[in-house]
Enzyme design. Structure first.
Site, PDB file in Angstrom:
ATOM      1  N   SER A  64      11.756   0.818   2.530  1.00 21.43           N
ATOM      2  CA  SER A  64      11.093   0.696   1.225  1.00 21.43           C
ATOM      3  C   SER A  64      11.950   1.130   0.044  1.00 21.43           C
ATOM      4  O   SER A  64      11.546   0.902  -1.102  1.00 21.43           O
ATOM      5  CB  SER A  64       9.789   1.497   1.223  1.00 21.43           C
ATOM      6  OG  SER A  64       8.842   0.859   2.029  1.00 21.43           O
ATOM      7  N   LYS A  67      12.680  -1.543  -2.396  1.00 21.74           N
ATOM      8  CA  LYS A  67      11.694  -1.974  -3.398  1.00 21.74           C
ATOM      9  C   LYS A  67      12.104  -1.565  -4.819  1.00 21.74           C
ATOM     10  O   LYS A  67      11.682  -2.187  -5.798  1.00 21.74           O
ATOM     11  CB  LYS A  67      10.313  -1.417  -3.045  1.00 21.74           C
ATOM     12  CG  LYS A  67       9.791  -1.930  -1.692  1.00 21.74           C
ATOM     13  CD  LYS A  67       8.552  -1.168  -1.220  1.00 21.74           C
ATOM     14  CE  LYS A  67       8.081  -1.612   0.151  1.00 21.74           C
ATOM     15  NZ  LYS A  67       6.975  -0.781   0.677  1.00 21.74           N
ATOM     16  N   TYR A 191      10.724 -10.367   2.321  1.00 23.42           N
ATOM     17  CA  TYR A 191      10.365  -8.939   2.358  1.00 23.42           C
ATOM     18  C   TYR A 191      10.955  -8.243   3.595  1.00 23.42           C
ATOM     19  O   TYR A 191      11.615  -7.201   3.483  1.00 23.42           O
ATOM     20  CB  TYR A 191       8.832  -8.805   2.328  1.00 23.42           C
ATOM     21  CG  TYR A 191       8.354  -7.400   2.542  1.00 23.42           C
ATOM     22  CD1 TYR A 191       8.407  -6.461   1.519  1.00 23.42           C
ATOM     23  CD2 TYR A 191       7.870  -6.988   3.790  1.00 23.42           C
ATOM     24  CE1 TYR A 191       7.985  -5.159   1.724  1.00 23.42           C
ATOM     25  CE2 TYR A 191       7.449  -5.691   3.994  1.00 23.42           C
ATOM     26  CZ  TYR A 191       7.514  -4.781   2.965  1.00 23.42           C
ATOM     27  OH  TYR A 191       7.119  -3.475   3.171  1.00 23.42           O
ATOM     28  N   TYR A 241       4.071   7.184  -2.020  1.00 17.81           N
ATOM     29  CA  TYR A 241       2.716   6.774  -1.626  1.00 17.81           C
ATOM     30  C   TYR A 241       1.729   7.926  -1.768  1.00 17.81           C
ATOM     31  O   TYR A 241       1.752   8.610  -2.796  1.00 17.81           O
ATOM     32  CB  TYR A 241       2.730   6.199  -0.195  1.00 17.81           C
ATOM     33  CG  TYR A 241       3.868   5.236  -0.012  1.00 17.81           C
ATOM     34  CD1 TYR A 241       3.813   3.992  -0.641  1.00 17.81           C
ATOM     35  CD2 TYR A 241       5.013   5.558   0.693  1.00 17.81           C
ATOM     36  CE1 TYR A 241       4.873   3.106  -0.533  1.00 17.81           C
ATOM     37  CE2 TYR A 241       6.071   4.673   0.808  1.00 17.81           C
ATOM     38  CZ  TYR A 241       5.983   3.451   0.193  1.00 17.81           C
ATOM     39  OH  TYR A 241       7.025   2.588   0.283  1.00 17.81           O
ATOM     40  N   VAL A 259      10.696   4.221   5.456  1.00 19.86           N
ATOM     41  CA  VAL A 259      10.370   4.698   6.804  1.00 19.86           C
ATOM     42  C   VAL A 259      11.598   4.803   7.715  1.00 19.86           C
ATOM     43  O   VAL A 259      11.492   5.324   8.817  1.00 19.86           O
ATOM     44  CB  VAL A 259       9.280   3.875   7.536  1.00 19.86           C
ATOM     45  CG1 VAL A 259       7.902   4.152   6.986  1.00 19.86           C
ATOM     46  CG2 VAL A 259       9.596   2.396   7.540  1.00 19.86           C
TER      47      VAL A 259
HETATM   48  O1  DON Z   1       6.622  -2.986   5.621  1.00 15.08           O
HETATM   49  C1  DON Z   1       6.868  -1.947   6.218  1.00 15.08           C
HETATM   50  O2  DON Z   1       6.019  -1.320   6.819  1.00 15.08           O
HETATM   51  C2  DON Z   1       8.305  -1.452   6.178  1.00 15.08           C
HETATM   52  N1  DON Z   1       9.215  -2.548   6.145  1.00 15.08           N
HETATM   53  C3  DON Z   1       8.546  -0.600   4.966  1.00 15.08           C
HETATM   54  C4  DON Z   1       7.600   0.571   4.828  1.00 15.08           C
HETATM   55  C5  DON Z   1       8.227   1.770   4.243  1.00 15.08           C
HETATM   56  O3  DON Z   1       9.420   1.959   4.256  1.00 15.08           O
HETATM   57  C6  DON Z   1       7.284   2.805   3.729  1.00 15.08           C
HETATM   58  N2  DON Z   1       8.016   3.939   3.202  1.00 15.08           N
HETATM   59  N3  DON Z   1       8.095   5.064   3.445  1.00 15.08           N
END
Ligand code: DON
Length: 309
Positions: A64, A67, A191, A241, A259
């Protein structure tokens, strides 16, 4: 050794000795294979110096954190019209919440939750094929990091494509609300692939300089100072978040987590920082990453909320 170098070395040693490291994100099977015992830190300063510690040159999945870069690109493409597609409020919900999207009729709360990032991908895709949109994203990241070796980890992208059912649900729901322009598969493909870009702490700290230094780096303007300030505001309020309040309380600077265990932190006017440790907490944010940033900002007196007493 100056104060920052000493502190970075101390933090790297302290994090290497930690036993409570959180859990690696196994919902993306490929990320579940990463060794949790790693820790890296890199700090770039206004004078161009870069101070590193631990596994600062090991590449990891930026997830993320990407983003932040797609937000910069989407704003560059359609400007303030973006805010008709996505909000600017903290979500107070998990990053992949489905229920909130339904309550809000398909308009994501902010650009950093998954639904918000799908809206950004759709904006970047507009008028392009997925390959071109991805090319634009990769080109921008390579440009701001000043490193052409940065690439997508295709294994991670495939792993998420095969298992990203929640994201598919979010994208389909947005499409049902007329909040996506391109085909759902194209939006998801862009994405998943930008989340799967692999970078090191050193490369990410370099890439975040334009946010720390009023939109400028290497003597060039990447975006306006006003836009840099606004992206930083969103990172502070929404970058972690439902853990954003705790991050602001403890660390006191804008930050964006992924993540994969990375966190990009911005100390306006002073530094761009990246920390990485693959173990995450319940909100999906790196456990040791946050602890390390807390040590760093306290030690250097770097809170955006005021000087250390
Ligand atoms: O869409 C997802 O779940 C992952 N590609 C990205 C989520 C993420 O990195 C949340 N951050 N902490």
């Amino acid at each position: 050794m100056d104060k920052l170098e000493g502190l970075v070395a101390e933090i790297a040693a302290e994090m290497a000795a930690q036993t409570e490291r959180g859990k690696v994100a196994s919902y993306i099977p490929q990320l579940g294979k990463v060794d949790p015992k790693q820790f890296g830190i890199a700090v770039t300063l206004a004078d161009g110096r870069i101070v590193c510690g631990g596994d600062a040159d090991t590449r990891f999945s930026i997830q993320s954190i990407s983003k932040v870069f797609t937000l910069t690109l989407a704003l560059g493409k359609i400007g303030d019209a973006l805010w008709r597609r996505v909000g600017r409020e903290p979500s107070g919900n998990p990053f992949n919440s489905i229920v909130q999207l339904e309550y809000e009729r398909g308009k994501p709360r902010n650009p950093f939750i998954n639904a918000g990032a799908l809206a950004l991908a759709d904006v970047i895709l507009s008028g392009h094929r997925p390959r071109e949109a991805l090319g634009d994203i990769l080109h921008f990241i390579r440009h701001v990091a000043d490193d052409d070796s940065i690439a997508i980890d295709q294994g991670v992208a495939r792993s998420e494509q095969e298992t990203g059912f929640r994201n598919a649900a979010l994208a389909n729901y947005m499409r049902a609300c007329d909040m996506l322009e391109s085909p759902v598969d194209f939006v998801l493909g862009v994405y998943f692939h930008h989340c799967a870009i692999a970078m090191s702490c050193r490369q990410l700290a370099m890439a975040g300089r334009y946010l720390a230094f009023s939109g400028r780096q290497d003597g060039r303007t990447v975006l306006s100072p006003e836009r840099a300030r606004r992206i930083n505001a969103l990172m502070l309020m929404c970058g972690h978040y439902d853990g954003s309040g705790e991050f602001a309380f403890r660390v006191g600077i804008p930050g964006k987590s992924g993540v994969g265990g990375g966190i990009l932190g911005v100390v306006p006017g002073r530094a761009s920082v990246c920390v990485w440790s693959p173990g995450i907490d319940e909100q999906g944010n790196s456990r040791l990453g946050r602890l390390a940033l807390e040590r760093l900002t306290q030690g250097m007196g770097w809170s955006v909320f005021g000087p250390q007493g």
